[in-house]
Design a protein around this motif. Structure first.
Motif, PDB file in Angstrom:
ATOM      1  N   ILE A 215      21.733  84.500  71.967  1.00  0.00           N
ATOM      2  CA  ILE A 215      22.306  84.142  73.273  1.00  0.00           C
ATOM      3  C   ILE A 215      23.562  83.292  73.055  1.00  0.00           C
ATOM      4  O   ILE A 215      23.504  82.175  72.530  1.00  0.00           O
ATOM      5  N   GLU A 216      24.676  83.876  73.480  1.00  0.00           N
ATOM      6  CA  GLU A 216      25.986  83.244  73.285  1.00  0.00           C
ATOM      7  C   GLU A 216      26.320  82.381  74.502  1.00  0.00           C
ATOM      8  O   GLU A 216      25.906  82.695  75.614  1.00  0.00           O
ATOM      9  N   TYR A 217      27.084  81.329  74.294  1.00  0.00           N
ATOM     10  CA  TYR A 217      27.513  80.479  75.414  1.00  0.00           C
ATOM     11  C   TYR A 217      29.033  80.411  75.434  1.00  0.00           C
ATOM     12  O   TYR A 217      29.696  80.704  74.427  1.00  0.00           O
ATOM     13  N   VAL A 250      26.628  80.799  68.063  1.00  0.00           N
ATOM     14  CA  VAL A 250      27.798  79.929  68.179  1.00  0.00           C
ATOM     15  C   VAL A 250      29.058  80.750  67.938  1.00  0.00           C
ATOM     16  O   VAL A 250      29.282  81.238  66.833  1.00  0.00           O
ATOM     17  N   ASP A 251      29.870  80.918  68.985  1.00  0.00           N
ATOM     18  CA  ASP A 251      31.185  81.548  68.822  1.00  0.00           C
ATOM     19  C   ASP A 251      32.173  80.390  68.727  1.00  0.00           C
ATOM     20  O   ASP A 251      32.274  79.557  69.644  1.00  0.00           O
ATOM     21  N   LEU A 252      32.911  80.319  67.614  1.00  0.00           N
ATOM     22  CA  LEU A 252      33.758  79.140  67.396  1.00  0.00           C
ATOM     23  C   LEU A 252      34.775  78.918  68.514  1.00  0.00           C
ATOM     24  O   LEU A 252      35.154  77.782  68.798  1.00  0.00           O
ATOM     25  N   GLY A 253      35.203  79.990  69.164  1.00  0.00           N
ATOM     26  CA  GLY A 253      36.208  79.850  70.226  1.00  0.00           C
ATOM     27  C   GLY A 253      35.625  79.434  71.572  1.00  0.00           C
ATOM     28  O   GLY A 253      36.367  79.210  72.525  1.00  0.00           O
ATOM     29  N   HIS A 254      34.313  79.330  71.641  1.00  0.00           N
ATOM     30  CA  HIS A 254      33.675  79.053  72.928  1.00  0.00           C
ATOM     31  C   HIS A 254      33.345  77.567  73.102  1.00  0.00           C
ATOM     32  O   HIS A 254      32.220  77.204  73.448  1.00  0.00           O
ATOM     33  N   HIS A 255      34.326  76.741  72.830  1.00  0.00           N
ATOM     34  CA  HIS A 255      34.134  75.287  72.985  1.00  0.00           C
ATOM     35  C   HIS A 255      35.386  74.694  73.599  1.00  0.00           C
ATOM     36  O   HIS A 255      36.491  75.206  73.395  1.00  0.00           O
ATOM     37  N   PHE A 277      26.675  83.439  64.208  1.00  0.00           N
ATOM     38  CA  PHE A 277      28.048  82.943  64.403  1.00  0.00           C
ATOM     39  C   PHE A 277      28.955  84.069  64.804  1.00  0.00           C
ATOM     40  O   PHE A 277      28.833  85.183  64.302  1.00  0.00           O
ATOM     41  N   HIS A 278      29.897  83.756  65.674  1.00  0.00           N
ATOM     42  CA  HIS A 278      31.073  84.601  65.860  1.00  0.00           C
ATOM     43  C   HIS A 278      32.237  83.764  65.365  1.00  0.00           C
ATOM     44  O   HIS A 278      32.599  82.753  65.966  1.00  0.00           O
ATOM     45  N   PHE A 279      32.800  84.188  64.239  1.00  0.00           N
ATOM     46  CA  PHE A 279      33.911  83.437  63.656  1.00  0.00           C
ATOM     47  C   PHE A 279      35.235  83.862  64.274  1.00  0.00           C
ATOM     48  O   PHE A 279      35.488  85.050  64.499  1.00  0.00           O
ATOM     49  N   ILE A 324      32.591  88.311  62.589  1.00  0.00           N
ATOM     50  CA  ILE A 324      33.923  87.873  63.028  1.00  0.00           C
ATOM     51  C   ILE A 324      34.123  88.392  64.443  1.00  0.00           C
ATOM     52  O   ILE A 324      33.862  89.564  64.711  1.00  0.00           O
ATOM     53  N   ASP A 325      34.534  87.530  65.360  1.00  0.00           N
ATOM     54  CA  ASP A 325      34.809  87.981  66.725  1.00  0.00           C
ATOM     55  C   ASP A 325      36.238  87.550  67.058  1.00  0.00           C
ATOM     56  O   ASP A 325      36.463  86.503  67.664  1.00  0.00           O
ATOM     57  N   ALA A 326      37.188  88.349  66.593  1.00  0.00           N
ATOM     58  CA  ALA A 326      38.589  87.974  66.775  1.00  0.00           C
ATOM     59  C   ALA A 326      39.342  89.107  67.445  1.00  0.00           C
ATOM     60  O   ALA A 326      38.841  90.222  67.577  1.00  0.00           O
TER      61      ALA A 326
HETATM   62 MN    MN Z   1      31.793  86.174  70.770  1.00  0.00          MN
END
Ligand code: MN
Ligand code: PSV
Length: 426
Positions: A215-217, A250-255, A277-279, A324-326
């Protein structure tokens, strides 16, 4: 695809320089009591999945500038991931996004996966867009929608994702919800949360017992006043209600800017709820830039938590899924992905250098300076020869981007697939 002999030929003139730098690094780290072979073995074993949607040129809402040769089908996406994996030996799986990647010929795809030695990482649902001929609209949400018909449709879509994934041997469903509100008063916070929890429970129930739900936030976008799952705490609370097969992603861009992501990682590990992780790299928000391009120290500190957790018997967290989610708006997507993987491996290698016993001593003695310097020393060590050695031991290229360019792969892809593509680059 690339013949292994060609990679071998490409590596030959680089070997001398590589050996020189590797020997120096080995001596240096050996003096500190580090087992370099063990570090390289861990780097070889580390795999980060490639999302099917990152293989084409991305764009913004203002425009997209495709560079051509992008994959036009799931089979071609697999080809691209296979190629990346040949170049660096570190990306042996692909994540699918349904409905963009609905397999047409499952048996043929299974065979292709086998031939290219790839697996399916996770299956990602998409309830952030309406699809043609879909009865209910997601304009006002999906799993949290006020109307039962829309919620039911979104639940069924997620279950369908699991079925597609099962056919191809996947074991993970990733749920990211765009649900939220744009204006105060639009949505009842507590009720929207509860509807989401109930919908997720229905999906969870339908999932096979060996599957994981991630579950992504995300704090904002596409909704700008509130998101139903804006933060790790909300994801965590949903996982707690669902059961052991639900984990936080944890998607690094989602903060929001300056969030201490490494602390979130530490917390989730402590609770045994860090699933994946989504980097990506982030300057301002969900920028989807190359991983490690903006905040390499933060990436290292995140890996420092991961390695610390992995070495602590008290931590019972299950294996973490890395992806990787870029989005690649200006670079060649394949080169960008190779860069991201290299930065990820580098951050991991540096985290493996940290003397944990010594760090624990400094922390116990509240020696702030020594503790900080210990981490900085690991971060500032040049680990590139170790990463290159890992590529080499996996049968890849000492310089994957160099080999990609030398082999004129983009030009070949443009010749085969054409200049224009229908690719889904986000
Ligand atoms: Mn993502
Ligand atoms: C949303 O921003 C996100 O990070 C989610 O992971 C989606 O699944 C992905 O991007 C692609 O839409």
């Amino acid at each position: 695809m690339l013949a292994s002999q060609r990679l071998h030929d490409f590596n030959r003139p680089l070997q001398d320089d590589h050996q020189f730098r590797l020997t120096y690094t080995q001596d240096l780290l050996g003096r500190r009591g580090l087992d370099v072979q063990d570090i390289v073995r861990r780097l070889v074993a580390f795999q980060v999945a490639i999302p099917s949607w990152a293989l084409g040129t991305g764009g913004t809402r203002f425009g997209r500038f495709p560079l051509g040769g992008e994959p036009r089908s799931l089979e071609e996406k697999l080809e691209d991931v296979g190629l990346l994996n040949q170049l660096n030996g570190s990306s042996n799986s692909i994540s699918l996004h349904i409905p963009w990647d609905i397999p047409q010929d499952v048996a043929a795809l299974q065979q292709q996966l086998q031939e290219q030695r790839l697996t399916i990482d996770s299956v990602n649902s998409n309830t952030f867009q309406d699809q043609k001929e879909q009865p209910a609209s997601y304009k006002f949400g999906s799993l949290s929608h006020t109307e039962q018909a829309a919620r039911e449709q979104a639940i069924q879509h997620n279950i369908e994702c699991v079925r597609h994934g099962e056919a191809l041997g996947a074991k993970t469903l990733t749920v990211w919800l765009a649900d939220g509100s744009n204006f105060p008063g639009q949505q009842h916070f507590r009720h929207a949360y509860q509807r989401t929890a109930d919908s997720l429970a229905a999906i969870y129930e339908a999932m096979p017992s060996d599957w994981t739900m991630l579950i992504e936030y995300k704090p904002y976008e596409p909704n700008f006043y509130s998101m139903v799952i804006p933060d790790w705490g909300t994801s965590y609370s949903l996982c707690q209600q669902l059961g052991q097969q639900a984990q936080v992603l944890v998607d690094l861009g989602h903060h929001l800017p300056n969030t201490n992501i490494e602390q979130i990682v530490g917390r989730l590990l402590h609770f045994g709820r860090l699933g994946g992780f989504h980097f990506n790299g982030s300057m301002y928000g969900d920028d989807d830039l190359t991983t490690g391009s903006m905040k390499p120290f933060q990436l290292f500190l995140i890996f420092n938590e991961l390695v610390d957790g992995a070495r602590d018997e008290a931590v019972t967290n299950a294996a973490v899924a890395y992806m990787i989610d870029a989005s690649h708006n200006t670079k060649d997507p394949l080169e960008d992905l190779l860069q991201s993987v290299e930065n990820i491996l580098g951050a991991y290698a540096k985290a493996l250098l940290v003397d944990r016993a010594l760090l624990a001593d400094y922390q116990a003695a509240n020696d702030v300076v020594r503790a900080e310097e210990l981490l900085r020393d690991a971060f500032l060590t040049d680990v590139r020869p170790l990463v290159q050695e890992a590529y080499c031991q996996s049968g890849g290229a000492l310089d994957p981007i160099g080999a990609y360019r030398a082999e004129r792969i983009r030009e070949q892809l443009i010749r085969q697939r054409g200049k224009l593509s229908l690719s889904t680059g986000l």
